[in-house]
Motif scaffolding. Structure first.
Motif, PDB file in Angstrom:
ATOM      1  N   LEU A   1       0.828  -1.202   0.000  1.00 33.33           N
ATOM      2  CA  LEU A   1       0.000   0.000   0.000  1.00 33.33           C
ATOM      3  C   LEU A   1       0.870   1.264   0.000  1.00 33.33           C
ATOM      4  O   LEU A   1       0.609   2.212  -0.741  1.00 33.33           O
ATOM      5  CB  LEU A   1      -0.929  -0.023   1.215  1.00 33.33           C
ATOM      6  N   LEU A   2       1.921   1.235   0.806  1.00 32.48           N
ATOM      7  CA  LEU A   2       2.809   2.407   0.878  1.00 32.48           C
ATOM      8  C   LEU A   2       3.461   2.666  -0.477  1.00 32.48           C
ATOM      9  O   LEU A   2       3.521   3.802  -0.955  1.00 32.48           O
ATOM     10  CB  LEU A   2       3.897   2.195   1.937  1.00 32.48           C
ATOM     11  N   GLU A   3       3.937   1.582  -1.113  1.00 31.15           N
ATOM     12  CA  GLU A   3       4.543   1.720  -2.439  1.00 31.15           C
ATOM     13  C   GLU A   3       3.531   2.289  -3.430  1.00 31.15           C
ATOM     14  O   GLU A   3       3.840   3.187  -4.207  1.00 31.15           O
ATOM     15  CB  GLU A   3       5.011   0.344  -2.943  1.00 31.15           C
ATOM     16  N   SER A   4       2.321   1.738  -3.378  1.00 31.04           N
ATOM     17  CA  SER A   4       1.270   2.159  -4.297  1.00 31.04           C
ATOM     18  C   SER A   4       0.932   3.637  -4.094  1.00 31.04           C
ATOM     19  O   SER A   4       0.770   4.394  -5.047  1.00 31.04           O
ATOM     20  CB  SER A   4       0.035   1.294  -4.076  1.00 31.04           C
ATOM     21  N   LEU A   5       0.858   4.029  -2.841  1.00 30.47           N
ATOM     22  CA  LEU A   5       0.552   5.425  -2.521  1.00 30.47           C
ATOM     23  C   LEU A   5       1.662   6.355  -3.021  1.00 30.47           C
ATOM     24  O   LEU A   5       1.423   7.504  -3.384  1.00 30.47           O
ATOM     25  CB  LEU A   5       0.355   5.564  -1.004  1.00 30.47           C
ATOM     26  N   GLU A   6       2.874   5.839  -3.055  1.00 27.88           N
ATOM     27  CA  GLU A   6       3.981   6.655  -3.553  1.00 27.88           C
ATOM     28  C   GLU A   6       4.037   6.692  -5.076  1.00 27.88           C
ATOM     29  O   GLU A   6       4.934   7.296  -5.659  1.00 27.88           O
ATOM     30  CB  GLU A   6       5.317   6.109  -3.001  1.00 27.88           C
ATOM     31  N   GLY A   7       3.083   6.014  -5.727  1.00 26.39           N
ATOM     32  CA  GLY A   7       3.006   6.082  -7.186  1.00 26.39           C
ATOM     33  C   GLY A   7       3.753   4.975  -7.895  1.00 26.39           C
ATOM     34  O   GLY A   7       4.105   5.105  -9.057  1.00 26.39           O
ATOM     35  N   LYS A   8       3.982   3.867  -7.179  1.00 32.06           N
ATOM     36  CA  LYS A   8       4.710   2.751  -7.785  1.00 32.06           C
ATOM     37  C   LYS A   8       3.813   1.528  -7.887  1.00 32.06           C
ATOM     38  O   LYS A   8       2.704   1.527  -7.370  1.00 32.06           O
ATOM     39  CB  LYS A   8       5.936   2.413  -6.925  1.00 32.06           C
ATOM     40  N   LYS A   9       4.333   0.477  -8.528  1.00 37.53           N
ATOM     41  CA  LYS A   9       3.590  -0.772  -8.517  1.00 37.53           C
ATOM     42  C   LYS A   9       3.617  -1.335  -7.090  1.00 37.53           C
ATOM     43  O   LYS A   9       4.527  -1.019  -6.322  1.00 37.53           O
ATOM     44  CB  LYS A   9       4.174  -1.763  -9.522  1.00 37.53           C
ATOM     45  N   GLY A  10       2.605  -2.162  -6.774  1.00 29.84           N
ATOM     46  CA  GLY A  10       2.449  -2.577  -5.376  1.00 29.84           C
ATOM     47  C   GLY A  10       3.290  -3.772  -4.991  1.00 29.84           C
ATOM     48  O   GLY A  10       2.761  -4.849  -4.728  1.00 29.84           O
ATOM     49  N   PHE A  11       4.585  -3.599  -4.886  1.00 31.00           N
ATOM     50  CA  PHE A  11       5.465  -4.656  -4.398  1.00 31.00           C
ATOM     51  C   PHE A  11       5.653  -4.516  -2.890  1.00 31.00           C
ATOM     52  O   PHE A  11       6.180  -3.491  -2.439  1.00 31.00           O
ATOM     53  CB  PHE A  11       6.847  -4.569  -5.060  1.00 31.00           C
ATOM     54  N   PRO A  12       5.269  -5.518  -2.093  1.00 25.44           N
ATOM     55  CA  PRO A  12       5.506  -5.432  -0.646  1.00 25.44           C
ATOM     56  C   PRO A  12       6.987  -5.220  -0.333  1.00 25.44           C
ATOM     57  O   PRO A  12       7.862  -5.671  -1.073  1.00 25.44           O
ATOM     58  CB  PRO A  12       5.040  -6.797  -0.138  1.00 25.44           C
ATOM     59  N   ARG A  13       7.223  -4.492   0.754  1.00 23.75           N
ATOM     60  CA  ARG A  13       8.590  -4.234   1.197  1.00 23.75           C
ATOM     61  C   ARG A  13       8.980  -5.256   2.256  1.00 23.75           C
ATOM     62  O   ARG A  13       8.140  -5.790   2.961  1.00 23.75           O
ATOM     63  CB  ARG A  13       8.688  -2.854   1.864  1.00 23.75           C
ATOM     64  N   MET A  14      10.288  -5.438   2.383  1.00 21.94           N
ATOM     65  CA  MET A  14      10.807  -6.242   3.486  1.00 21.94           C
ATOM     66  C   MET A  14      10.606  -5.463   4.782  1.00 21.94           C
ATOM     67  O   MET A  14      10.760  -4.250   4.808  1.00 21.94           O
ATOM     68  CB  MET A  14      12.309  -6.475   3.304  1.00 21.94           C
ATOM     69  N   LYS A  15      10.274  -6.176   5.855  1.00 19.47           N
ATOM     70  CA  LYS A  15      10.209  -5.540   7.171  1.00 19.47           C
ATOM     71  C   LYS A  15      11.247  -6.209   8.068  1.00 19.47           C
ATOM     72  O   LYS A  15      11.371  -7.438   7.982  1.00 19.47           O
ATOM     73  CB  LYS A  15       8.817  -5.721   7.773  1.00 19.47           C
ATOM     74  N   PRO A  16      11.918  -5.540   9.005  1.00 23.11           N
ATOM     75  CA  PRO A  16      11.910  -4.093   9.179  1.00 23.11           C
ATOM     76  C   PRO A  16      12.616  -3.371   8.023  1.00 23.11           C
ATOM     77  O   PRO A  16      13.282  -4.066   7.257  1.00 23.11           O
ATOM     78  CB  PRO A  16      12.675  -3.930  10.515  1.00 23.11           C
ATOM     79  N   PRO A  17      12.524  -2.041   7.955  1.00 25.77           N
ATOM     80  CA  PRO A  17      11.860  -1.169   8.916  1.00 25.77           C
ATOM     81  C   PRO A  17      10.335  -1.270   8.845  1.00 25.77           C
ATOM     82  O   PRO A  17       9.786  -1.448   7.768  1.00 25.77           O
ATOM     83  CB  PRO A  17      12.311   0.226   8.469  1.00 25.77           C
ATOM     84  N   PHE A  18       9.714  -1.192   9.991  1.00 21.27           N
ATOM     85  CA  PHE A  18       8.264  -1.191  10.054  1.00 21.27           C
ATOM     86  C   PHE A  18       7.741   0.208   9.707  1.00 21.27           C
ATOM     87  O   PHE A  18       8.442   1.200   9.934  1.00 21.27           O
ATOM     88  CB  PHE A  18       7.796  -1.632  11.437  1.00 21.27           C
TER      89      PHE A  18
END
Ligand SMILES: Cc1cc2nc3c(=O)[nH]c(=O)nc-3n(C[C@H](O)[C@H](O)[C@H](O)COP(=O)(O)O)c2cc1C
Ligand code: SF4
Ligand code: FES
Lengths: 158, 431
Positions: free
Chosen positions: B177-194
């Protein structure tokens, strides 16, 4: 490549959109939604234009357009029938509704009629499972579908 | 019957407007809070209420809020997750449609608590009418000075932006969702960082589900203890159970956390359609393992379901009658996750496709003797080997459907091997 441009009204809307975000690129999805409304679909020309507007390479726009299912890369029909094929709709017979629609429209799933009137798609759960089987036609949801109710929706559209 | 908190607004006419909301006591809590409560006190109250995230993972909301760094000079963001794409889930749509300003009041309280001045509502693209309603009502609130600079005459500024998705289930996962909101394709990020440390635009961010936020006003108004006592030991309050599939009265039911599943199906949702018997139930959206009829006395809270290796997830209950083809049900569910896999991790991208193809050929009468073992192996290879939990969301159903309904799957494998093709295919890679 043909040069294209937003209308005055769309330009104004674009400026409002960009103003909502701390970074320009964040306006990507809303700008693409706006562009699709304005130009009918997201063609390669539109990708280049949106890239210029947001100062990102066109390839980054393409990457987004192809990742999400909603953006049309080719023009769609005037009425876009999207039948839900999710689990709750499947349990309640959405495949019968899909077959009825393919017959009625003489269209395969994924196709657009030659007169550009209809596009038929199958989509994943639309978040209205309590009304299964359901579909979305352009922006509106129709639930508890039967052959009869599909006929009624058609009469309203024509 | 227990009282209702959110759903009582579902039956009130024009409950989505400011005036009707205020007539029923709306916006009093935020005004009192801005005058009398410190942000830390709001977090503390939510912590004590045992409100757990209602989007799927069940993480305690107050605890998440407390992770926001106090000393960071960066702006902080609140994101309301209205992506609602987990099959069987439709409760957030009701909240947006009928408890619109209740959601805004929850946003105001949550944003104030974490020190955010901007909130994004990330709403799935298909909810066009709901997005329109949100935009219109935000405008109405801004006109009255409830949003914008110095809300309700205080010194606290807050704005809400509605951000539409574009058709991708994975964007409901908070880092995608964060990636998508930043205008990118929706690839999940590694956590951490949370996200609470480094979220959207590299800033501290809280992502909460619509329903989680919508319960906050009642908690602050009536107190943590009242809310906690409504639920069960480690999970407070009520929640909205969505019931769909083969039931007489599909819909949203607001009930105490911990209500037995049997009661939800038979007392509230009117029992199985056409008086038929029950074959199986998915208790919490299609990512959840499946339950057999002798398991439905389970209490619907995260911990009780975890005890029987299931999960409450988004509390979307999907009921299947005795005539349901379980192989087909698993095929439809697997097809969904294959379609929605973002493709970043090989076990998820390839595994979902393999599983879908095996199930399809079983349905078509061409099952092979080794298919069941291979499905287990695929699930095993996905589990725990992926960036985001979408992989597990297909592995867990695969394992549970086949374990609990093994006979149904075995029946799909021709005994004489007539359907089995001798061809080697990519599935051999599994051996
Ligand atoms: C594949 C996937 C899809 C998800 N989809 C949603 C969704 O549509 N809505 C939602 O609120 N949470 C969704 N989540 C959960 C979010 O990642 C996150 O945990 C949640 O929004 C946090 O809010 P909460 O703590 O209030 O539940 C999803 C998670 C995964 C792994
Ligand atoms: S598990 Fe699947 S959906 Fe999640 S990041 Fe990996 S490939 Fe993408
Ligand atoms: S399964 Fe069709 S709307 Fe959810």
């Amino acid at each position: 490549m043909k040069k294209i441009e937003f209308s005055k009204k769309a330009k104004k809307e674009f400026n409002t959109i960009v103003g909502r975000y701390p970074e320009k690129r964040a306006a990507m999805l809303p700008t693409l939604h706006l562009a699709e409304k304005e130009f009918g679909c997201i063609s390669p020309e539109v990708e280049v234009y949106v890239g210029e507007l947001l100062t990102v390479p066109a390839v980054k726009v393409r990457e987004v357009v192809t990742f999400y299912t909603m953006f049309a890369q080719q023009p769609r029909g005037k009425y876009h029938f999207q039948i839900c094929r999710g689990i709750s709709c499947d349990l309640l017979g959405c495949t019968k509704i899909r077959d009825y629609l393919t017959e009625k429209l003489t269209l395969e799933v994924g196709a657009t009629s030659p007169d550009s009137k209809f596009t038929l798609s199958e989509v994943e759960c639309l978040g209205a499972c309590e009304t299964a089987p359901m579909m979305q036609v352009n922006e509106d949801y129709y639930g508890k579908l039967s052959q009869k109710s599909v006929d009624k929706i058609f009469r309203k559209l024509k | 019957m227990a009282e209702k908190i959110i759903s009582k607004f579902f039956d009130i006419r024009d409950s989505h407007t400011i005036d009707v909301y205020m007539k029923h006591g709306g916006y009093k809590t935020i005004q009192k809070t801005l005058k009398k409560m410190k942000p830390a006190a709001v977090i503390d109250e939510v912590l004590k209420s045992n409100l757990r995230g209602l989007g799927g993972a069940g993480f305690p909301a107050g605890r998440k809020w407390s992770f926001i760094p106090k000393d960071s000079s960066k702006p902080k963001y609140l994101i309301v997750n209205a992506d609602e794409s987990e099959p069987g889930t439709f409760k957030d749509r009701y909240i947006i449609d009928h408890f619109t300003h209740g959601l805004f009041e929850g946003i105001m309280l949550a944003a104030y608590a974490i020190g955010a001045h901007q909130c994004f509502i990330y709403i799935r693209g298909e909810y066009v009418r709901q997005a329109e309603r949100l935009v219109k009502e935000i405008e109405a609130a801004r006109k009255r000075g409830f949003l914008g600079e110095g809300i309700f005459g205080s010194k606290y500024d807050l704005d809400i932006v509605v951000h539409r998705g574009a058709g991708a289930y994975i964007c409901g996962e908070e880092t995608a969702l964060l990636e998508s909101l930043e205008g990118k394709k929706g690839f999940p990020r590694m956590k951490p960082p949370f996200p609470a440390i480094e979220g959207v635009f590299g800033c501290p961010t809280i992502v909460n589900n619509v329903e989680t936020i919508a319960y906050v006003p009642a908690i602050i108004e009536r107190g943590a203890k009242w809310f906690a006592d409504l639920g069960c030991e480690r999970s407070g309050g009520l929640r909205l159970f969505g019931v769909s599939g083969h039931v007489n009265k599909p819909g949203v039911y607001e009930l105490p956390v911990g209500t037995p599943l049997r009661e939800i199906i038979y007392n509230h949702a009117g029992g199985v359609l056409n008086g038929k018997g029950l074959k199986a139930v998915i208790p919490g959206g299609s990512s959840s393992p499946i339950l057999t009829p002798d398991e439905i006395d389970v209490n619907m809270d995260c911990d009780s379901l975890a005890e029987i290796d299931a999960m409450l997830g988004s509390a979307g209950v999907i009921v299947m009658d005795e005539d349901t083809d379980i192989v087909r049900a698993l095929y439809v569910v697997t097809r969904f996750y294959r379609h929605e896999s973002c493709g970043q991790c090989t076990p998820c991208r390839e595994g979902t496709g393999w599983a879908e193809r095996i199930l399809k050929r079983m349905l078509d009468g061409h099952g092979r003797p080794e298919d069941i073992d291979n499905l287990f192996r695929i699930a095993g290879n996905i589990m725990g080997n992926t960036i985001c939990p979408l992989g597990d969301a297909v592995a867990l159903p695969l394992k549970s459907y086949i374990t609990k309904f093994r006979e149904d799957f075995e029946k799909r494998i021709p005994v004489d091997g007539a359907g089995a093709s001798k061809q080697r295919d990519s599935l051999m890679l599994l051996n």
